[in-house]
Every structure is written in structure tokens, then in C-alpha cells.
Motif scaffolding. Sequence first.
Motif, short mmCIF file in Angstrom:
data_model
loop_
_atom_site.label_atom_id
_atom_site.label_comp_id
_atom_site.label_asym_id
_atom_site.label_seq_id
_atom_site.Cartn_x
_atom_site.Cartn_y
_atom_site.Cartn_z
N ARG A 2 28.00 55.33 -9.27
CA ARG A 2 29.34 54.59 -9.14
C ARG A 2 29.66 53.69 -10.42
NH1 ARG A 2 31.23 54.56 -4.06
NH2 ARG A 2 30.72 56.18 -2.90
N ALA B 66 36.93 55.83 -16.73
CA ALA B 66 37.54 54.89 -16.25
C ALA B 66 38.75 54.64 -16.85
CB ALA B 66 36.71 53.22 -16.46
N SER C 242 37.62 58.17 -12.36
CA SER C 242 36.91 57.57 -10.98
C SER C 242 37.02 56.11 -10.92
CB SER C 242 35.45 58.39 -10.65
OG SER C 242 34.70 57.89 -11.76
N LYS C 243 37.28 55.52 -11.90
CA LYS C 243 37.28 54.08 -11.92
C LYS C 243 38.32 53.42 -12.61
CE LYS C 243 32.63 55.22 -12.09
NZ LYS C 243 32.19 55.63 -10.96
N ILE D 290 39.44 57.16 -6.72
CA ILE D 290 38.62 56.06 -7.27
C ILE D 290 37.62 55.35 -6.45
CG2 ILE D 290 38.94 53.79 -8.23
CD1 ILE D 290 40.40 55.94 -9.91
N ASP D 291 36.38 55.15 -7.35
CA ASP D 291 35.20 54.68 -6.26
C ASP D 291 34.73 53.40 -6.94
OD1 ASP D 291 33.75 55.25 -8.69
OD2 ASP D 291 32.81 56.97 -7.74
N LEU D 292 35.35 52.82 -7.84
CA LEU D 292 35.10 51.47 -8.57
C LEU D 292 36.30 50.82 -8.79
CD1 LEU D 292 32.13 50.09 -10.45
CD2 LEU D 292 34.48 49.98 -11.42
N ILE E 92 34.56 51.58 -2.02
CA ILE E 92 34.90 51.37 -3.36
C ILE E 92 34.04 50.22 -3.77
CG2 ILE E 92 36.86 50.89 -5.13
CD1 ILE E 92 38.71 52.19 -3.16
N GLN E 93 33.21 50.40 -5.15
CA GLN E 93 32.33 49.50 -5.52
C GLN E 93 33.16 48.34 -6.12
OE1 GLN E 93 29.11 49.36 -4.85
NE2 GLN E 93 29.36 51.16 -3.86
#
Length: 206
Positions: free
Chosen positions: A72, A77, A102-103, A137-139, A166-167
Motif C-alpha cells: 500500500r 501515485a 493506485s495512490k 485508489i488505496d492510499l 484506503i491508507q
Amino acid sequence: MKIIDISQRLHNQIPVWPGDAPFTFGLSWTKEDSGSVNVGKIEMSAHTGTHIDAPYHFDDEGARVADLPLERFIGKALVVDLTGAAVISKEELSKFDFSGVSKVLIKTGSWTDRSKFPETITSVHENTAPFLKEKGIDLIGVDVPSVDELDSKGLPSHHSLQRYDIQILEGIVLDGVEPGVYNLIALPLPLAEADGCPVRAVLIQE
């Protein structure tokens, strides 16, 4: 390849949340005293400078830092500039193309003097999390100390981001970073019981 450091430098004058533990670095042993080495000692809050929030920070049943998946905190990004926006919301972020990332890292410009803890910031609206989840998106990273308003007790954005897995990366430095796609690395230490952790966050521009 260009490496861009987006971390705050840790020093004894770095501002922390009002009432939180100040950052201090000093020597437990000096080379003169030990005859061979200098040995440093650090005291600090887990939420000093550029840091990640583990869910345990705001949820007693949430995951601790060492339990978070490292993937993560590494990956493609998108840096976006929302300077002047009143709030980071679905409506503001819908202007951008999240294909292939993904960020998301958001420049708000609302922490203008990092020698002092800010009085106000641009926060994240709770409708942002479901929108980002739809986009893969995971962060989310922000250039302010919190994704929520500074005086918030309910922390709706923290909880919304957790619900959508989401981080959270806070306190990044995006001064001079152009909007676009980069590779992000912002790995936390494997702190087994921690609710947060400072990170060395860098962007890699190919």
C-alpha cells in the motif's frame, strides 16, 4: 531517474500537535565518553512530521502499523494540485484522470509555514473515500497534519477512509512538485503496537 524527497526533516524544533510529545534527538553516549562511537536517542510522537496513520489510531479494533500491507505504501501515485480549494472532495477530484495509479497525493498549500503548527487546513470531505475506492485508489496523501479538520473529535474522514480500505499518509511536502504521475515509496517501520509511524516518503520520476 530523479528522486524527490517529500518528507519533512526531523529536528528538535519541528512542530507537533499541540500537547503531543515533542521531537528530541540527543546523544546517550558520545565518542569521547565511549571511546569509540556516538549513540543517539530519539523521543517523539508517532505522528511527527511526515507519517502514516494506522487504523488503530482512531479505532481500538483497528490494525497496527506492523500489520499494514507494505504494498500500500509503494506504487504509482498521481500528484494533484488543489491549492485554494476549501475542501478535498469528490467534486474537486472528479477533474482528474486516475488511470494507471493506485495512490493520490494532494497539494493544498494550506500549511504555509511549517515552522509552526497550522491553525487551519484544507481537510478531506468524507465523500472522498467512496469516490477514490471506485477509482482503484488505496492510499491518499496530504500536505497537512490531518485528513480531518484540526478540531474534529469524530474524525469522519479517517473513519470513511478506513471503511473503504484506503491508507492515510499525512504531512507530506509537495512544494515545487509538479502535478503528474510518479512512483511513491513511503514505508513505515514494523512497529508491532503502534498507531502511526513517521516515514521517509519519496517520489521517483522516471
